[in-house]
Write an enzyme that holds these catalytic residues in place. Structure first.
Site, PDB file in Angstrom:
ATOM      1  N   TYR A 100      -3.568  -3.852  -4.025  1.00  0.00           N
ATOM      2  CA  TYR A 100      -2.590  -3.902  -5.321  1.00  0.00           C
ATOM      3  C   TYR A 100      -1.211  -4.865  -4.691  1.00  0.00           C
ATOM      4  O   TYR A 100      -0.616  -4.195  -3.828  1.00  0.00           O
ATOM      5  CB  TYR A 100      -2.390  -2.831  -5.911  1.00  0.00           C
ATOM      6  CG  TYR A 100      -1.456  -3.176  -7.211  1.00  0.00           C
ATOM      7  CD1 TYR A 100      -1.878  -3.699  -8.389  1.00  0.00           C
ATOM      8  CD2 TYR A 100       0.059  -2.481  -7.469  1.00  0.00           C
ATOM      9  CE1 TYR A 100      -1.164  -4.035  -9.637  1.00  0.00           C
ATOM     10  CE2 TYR A 100       0.680  -2.530  -8.535  1.00  0.00           C
ATOM     11  CZ  TYR A 100       0.231  -3.381  -9.557  1.00  0.00           C
ATOM     12  OH  TYR A 100       0.817  -3.507 -10.661  1.00  0.00           O
ATOM     13  N   ASP A 135       2.220  -6.958   2.600  1.00  0.00           N
ATOM     14  CA  ASP A 135       2.783  -6.442   1.448  1.00  0.00           C
ATOM     15  C   ASP A 135       2.997  -4.876   1.995  1.00  0.00           C
ATOM     16  O   ASP A 135       1.957  -4.008   1.903  1.00  0.00           O
ATOM     17  CB  ASP A 135       1.820  -6.770   0.381  1.00  0.00           C
ATOM     18  CG  ASP A 135       2.535  -5.904  -1.019  1.00  0.00           C
ATOM     19  OD1 ASP A 135       3.698  -5.387  -0.766  1.00  0.00           O
ATOM     20  OD2 ASP A 135       2.060  -6.073  -2.052  1.00  0.00           O
ATOM     21  N   LYS A 157      10.174  -0.469  -3.563  1.00  0.00           N
ATOM     22  CA  LYS A 157      10.100   1.180  -3.777  1.00  0.00           C
ATOM     23  C   LYS A 157      11.337   1.822  -2.735  1.00  0.00           C
ATOM     24  O   LYS A 157      12.493   1.806  -3.453  1.00  0.00           O
ATOM     25  CB  LYS A 157       8.524   1.590  -3.347  1.00  0.00           C
ATOM     26  CG  LYS A 157       7.798   1.179  -4.481  1.00  0.00           C
ATOM     27  CD  LYS A 157       6.268   1.583  -4.150  1.00  0.00           C
ATOM     28  CE  LYS A 157       5.414   1.244  -5.418  1.00  0.00           C
ATOM     29  NZ  LYS A 157       4.444   0.536  -5.466  1.00  0.00           N
TER      30      LYS A 157
HETATM   31  C1  LIG Z   1       4.116  -1.061  -6.146  1.00  0.00           C
HETATM   32  C2  LIG Z   1       3.469  -1.762  -5.420  1.00  0.00           C
HETATM   33  C3  LIG Z   1       3.730  -3.481  -5.791  1.00  0.00           C
HETATM   34  C4  LIG Z   1       4.337  -3.711  -7.096  1.00  0.00           C
HETATM   35  O1  LIG Z   1       5.543  -3.255  -7.182  1.00  0.00           O
HETATM   36  P1  LIG Z   1       6.439  -2.838  -8.589  1.00  0.00           P
HETATM   37  O2  LIG Z   1       7.929  -2.865  -8.078  1.00  0.00           O
HETATM   38  O3  LIG Z   1       5.807  -2.081  -9.225  1.00  0.00           O
HETATM   39  O4  LIG Z   1       6.039  -4.336  -9.089  1.00  0.00           O
HETATM   40  C5  LIG Z   1       3.033  -4.389  -4.807  1.00  0.00           C
HETATM   41  N1  LIG Z   1       2.660  -4.008  -3.794  1.00  0.00           N
HETATM   42  C6  LIG Z   1       2.200  -2.830  -3.294  1.00  0.00           C
HETATM   43  C7  LIG Z   1       1.637  -2.674  -2.188  1.00  0.00           C
HETATM   44  C8  LIG Z   1       2.762  -1.746  -4.216  1.00  0.00           C
HETATM   45  O5  LIG Z   1       2.595  -0.583  -3.618  1.00  0.00           O
END
Ligand SMILES: *Cc1c(COP(=O)(O)O)cnc(C)c1O
Length: 428
Positions: free
Chosen positions: A144, A238, A266
């Site tokens: 994701y 990511d 995060k």
């Molecule tokens: C949470 C997440 C996102 C998206 O981040 P948001 O702050 O919710 O937009 C993108 N990539 C990864 C791997 C994530 O865990």
């Protein structure tokens, strides 16, 4: 356990907010039941509006590595608030946090701050496309990367490499440049490069956390690096979830694979909305206003968010020895859960990376999304509801990663295992 007030609050929320929540997973749809409305958190626990208290293994979906209401983060935020909420002009806190990030990640020479992980990934991909002057991107099933249009894709029919939109509202034209490959399967990526000579980048969660916790094999990541180099594509890690969670210096430090760009989120905001993307000088030089690739944000680098992020990241940098301690505690948890499951004839596979933990009710190892999907998610839903009732708050889906914080104690972990033993005996 009485949750009447949460049930009533959820009912009211649904009157004014679609589904009653501002991010879908919070609605508990995949496990059933009603989401709990939270009033406050402290350290490793939080309390709902009915007054029930829970050991929290979600930690705001990752950001709170020091637990709720960490004193140094809280004080940094209060201090920053006193000077003004936002200026739309540079502040030194941005440079300070950027300096910390650059000093921590070998692969990052320069970094840009945004307000969410979604924004960070969307911008990193635009930058990769601008830098390579190519259009296609490769992503993996089960990873994701936020909710931007070109990343909301699912596997097409048959053996198609090109993905279909996974949400109404995303034109097929917007996802036709997104190729889908299988996690931990290099041949599926080689096929993408056979199907397209227009690939700008591969984007991957090097430690996948959005199909449950499924780390990539080292050799697989090395293979991706090689393919990118051979074809003039960029490799984007990511690490919005895994960054500062699995280890201090990023997945590159434990895999030996250097990405061209890294996306963060995060933990980097310490609980405030922050995202970031960074990488090599030449690539970052393409970004506006230094270069032609446009990207902007009214609240990007917001002083309150920077203060929280700086407090969190600098504290992690000073206390890198926290990671082995967190890892040991997370292992204590999953090993205890696994032993309790086994005692009752329930198969479980587990994994831990620093403060991230994952478990599947599965007999076979989980290496990709298909493996994660064959796990017993009905059993997970039962486990989730029963644990909640005992005062243990796990993520409300079998496809999520769990988190411990520095405020999660061994005693909390042991209580969790004890509760799980009782529940496995009941549900088996
Ligand atoms: C949470 C997440 C996102 C998206 O981040 P948001 O702050 O919710 O937009 C993108 N990539 C990864 C791997 C994530 O865990």
């Amino acid at each position: 356990m009485n949750t009447q007030a949460s049930i009533k609050a959820f009912d009211e929320a649904q009157t004014y907010i679609p589904g009653g929540v501002n991010s879908p997973v919070r609605a508990f749809k995949s496990v059933g039941g009603t989401p709990l409305f939270i009033t406050e958190g402290k350290g490793g626990t939080m309390t709902d509006i009915d007054g029930n208290s829970y050991v929290d293994y979600v930690q705001s979906w990752g950001p709170l590595i020091f637990g709720h209401r960490d004193e140094s983060i809280e004080n940094a935020v209060i201090e920053a608030v006193r000077h003004g909420l936002s200026f739309g002009a540079p502040t030194q806190a941005e440079t300070e946090l950027a300096h910390e990030v650059v000093s921590i990640f070998d692969s990052i020479d320069k970094v840009r701050f945004v307000s969410s992980g979604t924004e960070a990934v969307m911008s990193a991909i635009r930058l990769a496309r601008g830098f390579t002057a190519k259009d296609d991107i490769v992503k993996f099933e089960g990873c994701y990367h936020g909710h931007s249009d070109s990343l909301l894709v699912q596997a097409g029919s048959g053996l198609a490499t090109f993905g279909n939109p996974s949400s109404p509202g995303v034109p097929a034209d917007f996802t036709k440049h997104t190729l889908l490959a299988k996690y931990n399967d290099l041949s599926s990526v080689e096929k993408c490069f056979k199907d397209s000579d227009n690939i700008a980048c591969i984007i991957i969660e090097p430690i996948a956390g959005n199909m449950g916790l499924v780390p990539a094999d080292k050799e697989f990541l090395h293979g991706l690096r090689k393919l990118c180099d051979e074809h003039g594509a960029l490799l984007i890690f990511d690490e919005v979830m895994s960054g500062f969670r699995a280890t201090l210096h990023g997945a590159e430090s434990i895999t030996g694979v250097t990405p061209d760009l890294v996306t963060l989120g995060k933990v980097i905001g310490g609980g405030m909305p922050v995202g970031a993307f960074g990488g090599r000088k030449e690539v970052m030089a393409m970004l506006s206003p230094e270069g032609p690739v446009y990207q902007a944000g009214t609240l990007s680098g917001n002083p309150i968010a920077m203060a929280a992020g700086l407090a969190a990241v600098s504290k992690l940098k000073k206390n890198a020895r926290l990671y082995p301690i967190l890892q040991e505690r997370a292992e204590r948890l999953v090993n205890g859960l696994k032993a309790a499951a086994q005692k009752n004839g329930i198969a479980m596979v587990t994994d831990v990376r620093g403060s991230m933990f994952g478990f599947f009710f599965s007999e076979s190892p989980v290496k990709n999304f298909d493996d994660a999907a064959q796990a017993d998610h009905a059993l997970f839903a039962k486990f989730h509801a029963a644990m909640l009732n005992e005062g243990f708050y796990f993520a409300c889906s079998g496809y999520e990663t769990g988190f411990i914080s520095t405020a999660t104690t061994d005693a909390m972990v042991d209580d969790t295992i004890k509760a799980a033993e009782k529940i496995f005996a009941e549900v088996k």
